[in-house]
Design an enzyme around this catalytic site. Structure first.
Site, mmCIF file in Angstrom:
data_model
loop_
_atom_site.group_PDB
_atom_site.id
_atom_site.type_symbol
_atom_site.label_atom_id
_atom_site.label_comp_id
_atom_site.label_asym_id
_atom_site.label_seq_id
_atom_site.Cartn_x
_atom_site.Cartn_y
_atom_site.Cartn_z
ATOM 1 N N LYS A 10 0.858 -0.908 -0.031
ATOM 2 C CA LYS A 10 0.045 -0.108 0.163
ATOM 3 C C LYS A 10 0.831 1.198 -0.140
ATOM 4 O O LYS A 10 2.003 1.207 -0.567
ATOM 5 C CB LYS A 10 -1.048 -0.065 1.195
ATOM 6 C CG LYS A 10 -1.651 -1.600 1.257
ATOM 7 C CD LYS A 10 -2.763 -1.322 1.992
ATOM 8 C CE LYS A 10 -3.504 -2.716 2.110
ATOM 9 N NZ LYS A 10 -4.854 -2.937 2.752
ATOM 10 N N HIS A 93 -8.569 -3.069 -6.424
ATOM 11 C CA HIS A 93 -8.433 -3.274 -5.058
ATOM 12 C C HIS A 93 -9.431 -2.234 -4.223
ATOM 13 O O HIS A 93 -9.874 -1.182 -4.823
ATOM 14 C CB HIS A 93 -7.212 -2.703 -4.579
ATOM 15 C CG HIS A 93 -6.933 -2.998 -3.218
ATOM 16 N ND1 HIS A 93 -7.339 -2.279 -2.064
ATOM 17 C CD2 HIS A 93 -6.205 -4.138 -2.487
ATOM 18 C CE1 HIS A 93 -7.148 -2.921 -0.780
ATOM 19 N NE2 HIS A 93 -6.269 -3.974 -1.192
ATOM 20 N N GLU A 164 -11.606 -10.907 -2.131
ATOM 21 C CA GLU A 164 -11.173 -9.831 -0.944
ATOM 22 C C GLU A 164 -12.261 -9.259 -0.469
ATOM 23 O O GLU A 164 -12.884 -8.296 -0.697
ATOM 24 C CB GLU A 164 -10.345 -8.794 -1.334
ATOM 25 C CG GLU A 164 -8.700 -9.151 -1.768
ATOM 26 C CD GLU A 164 -7.747 -8.110 -1.245
ATOM 27 O OE1 GLU A 164 -6.830 -8.716 -0.713
ATOM 28 O OE2 GLU A 164 -7.995 -7.021 -1.804
ATOM 29 N N GLY A 170 -8.029 -5.250 6.541
ATOM 30 C CA GLY A 170 -7.472 -4.256 7.477
ATOM 31 C C GLY A 170 -8.330 -4.279 8.783
ATOM 32 O O GLY A 170 -7.993 -3.567 9.496
ATOM 33 N N SER A 210 -7.044 -9.463 5.959
ATOM 34 C CA SER A 210 -6.670 -9.938 7.491
ATOM 35 C C SER A 210 -5.919 -11.015 7.640
ATOM 36 O O SER A 210 -6.019 -11.895 8.452
ATOM 37 C CB SER A 210 -7.768 -9.712 8.330
ATOM 38 O OG SER A 210 -8.217 -8.486 8.445
ATOM 39 N N GLY A 231 -1.523 -7.745 3.088
ATOM 40 C CA GLY A 231 -1.618 -6.266 3.085
ATOM 41 C C GLY A 231 -0.687 -5.830 4.513
ATOM 42 O O GLY A 231 0.421 -6.044 4.538
ATOM 43 N N GLY A 232 -1.415 -5.529 5.543
ATOM 44 C CA GLY A 232 -0.732 -5.249 6.788
ATOM 45 C C GLY A 232 0.433 -6.073 7.138
ATOM 46 O O GLY A 232 1.483 -5.464 7.582
HETATM 47 P P1 PGA Z 1 -5.139 -6.721 5.303
HETATM 48 O O1 PGA Z 1 -4.886 -6.150 3.543
HETATM 49 O O2 PGA Z 1 -3.910 -7.693 5.006
HETATM 50 O O3 PGA Z 1 -4.142 -5.727 5.831
HETATM 51 O O4 PGA Z 1 -6.283 -7.024 5.428
HETATM 52 C C1 PGA Z 1 -5.352 -6.827 2.411
HETATM 53 C C2 PGA Z 1 -5.473 -5.919 1.195
HETATM 54 O O5 PGA Z 1 -4.723 -5.128 0.996
HETATM 55 O O6 PGA Z 1 -6.129 -6.333 0.255
#
Ligand code: PGA
Length: 247
Positions: A10, A93, A164, A170, A210, A231-232
């Site tokens: 990101k 996304h 997703e 997130g 997540s 992501g995170g």
């Molecule tokens: P996340 O993000 O793993 O932080 O939930 C996933 C994503 O970017 O689609």
């Protein structure tokens, strides 16, 4: 079939130095997975340098524009990305959808990415509201229809689908395996209806939302889930290494 891990950084990290440090630690990860690292555009060149001797690491971008070139301030085209060594591009996304990308725009981006020789990682998934209203399948169907409109049979298997659910991104609440599997099998069914049974079995479909080292293997162990979009956890090197080492 080789599992895929897409690291979506990101708008992180803050500086080139921090990005370099992150890539250098990534480089030490031992994994059988294909790891697609998607940093912000400005760190792509550095990532390319760091991963050049690592055959299981690939460069990805987080978006591309739907024209090749021209007077479009702030945009980066698929061809430009390809020319700096990018192979994959995340499209659709939910964070880009929230900033204005519609299914129609995403469809244009998918087409131009394919034309440039990039592999689109096409994100699809229901919002919390759609889920609560029992409209998950309807939404997935309309997203697939619109985002893949005009994509012909011999191009479709160069796309990775990423399921997703928006509410899982997130939030710390990953989708339950059964629900994720139901959605992924539904996406494969739509591909079978629109293309062929063989393509629906061969196309890569991954899950994102997540993901952590605690839940990743639940999905990795399923034969219909070809990998994960992280992501995170991709910014937490310990977490990310543990996820990658599961493969
Ligand atoms: P996340 O993000 O793993 O932080 O939930 C996933 C994503 O970017 O689609």
């Amino acid at each position: 079939m080789k599992k895929v891990i897409v690291a979506n950084l990101k708008c992180n990290p803050k500086t080139l130095k921090e990005a370099s440090n992150l890539f250098l630690v990534y480089k030490k990860i031992k994994s059988q997975a294909k790891i697609i690292v998607c940093p912000p555009f400005c760190f792509l060149e550095r990532a390319k340098e760091v991963f050049k001797q690592k055959p299981n690491f690939w460069l990805g971008a987080q978006d591309c524009f739907y024209q090749d070139r021209g007077a479009f301030t702030g945009q980066v085209s698929a061809l430009q990305l390809k020319s700096v060594g990018v192979k994959y591009v995340i499209l659709g996304h939910s964070e880009k959808r929230a900033l204005g990308d519609t299914d129609k725009i995403i469809n244009q981006k998918v087409k131009i990415a394919l034309m440039a020789g990039l592999v689109p990682v096409l994100c699809l998934g229901e919002t919390k509201k759609a889920r609560e209203q029992g409209k998950t399948f309807d939404l997935l169907k309309s997203q697939i229809r619109a985002c893949l409109q005009g994509i012909v049979k011999n191009k479709i298997d160069s796309i990775i689908l990423a399921y997703e659910p928006v509410w899982a991104i997130g939030s710390g609440i990953a989708g339950e395996l059964d629900d994720v599997l139901t959605a992924i099998l539904y996406l494969r069914k739509l591909i079978a209806e629109n293309y062929s049974k063989k393509i629906s079995q061969d196309i890569k479909v991954i899950y994102g939302g997540s993901i952590s080292s605690q839940n990743a293997d639940t999905y990795f162990n399923n034969k219909w889930i070809d990998g994960l979009l992280v992501g995170g956890a991709s910014l937490d090197i310990k977490e990310f290494s543990e996820i990658a080492k599961l493969i």
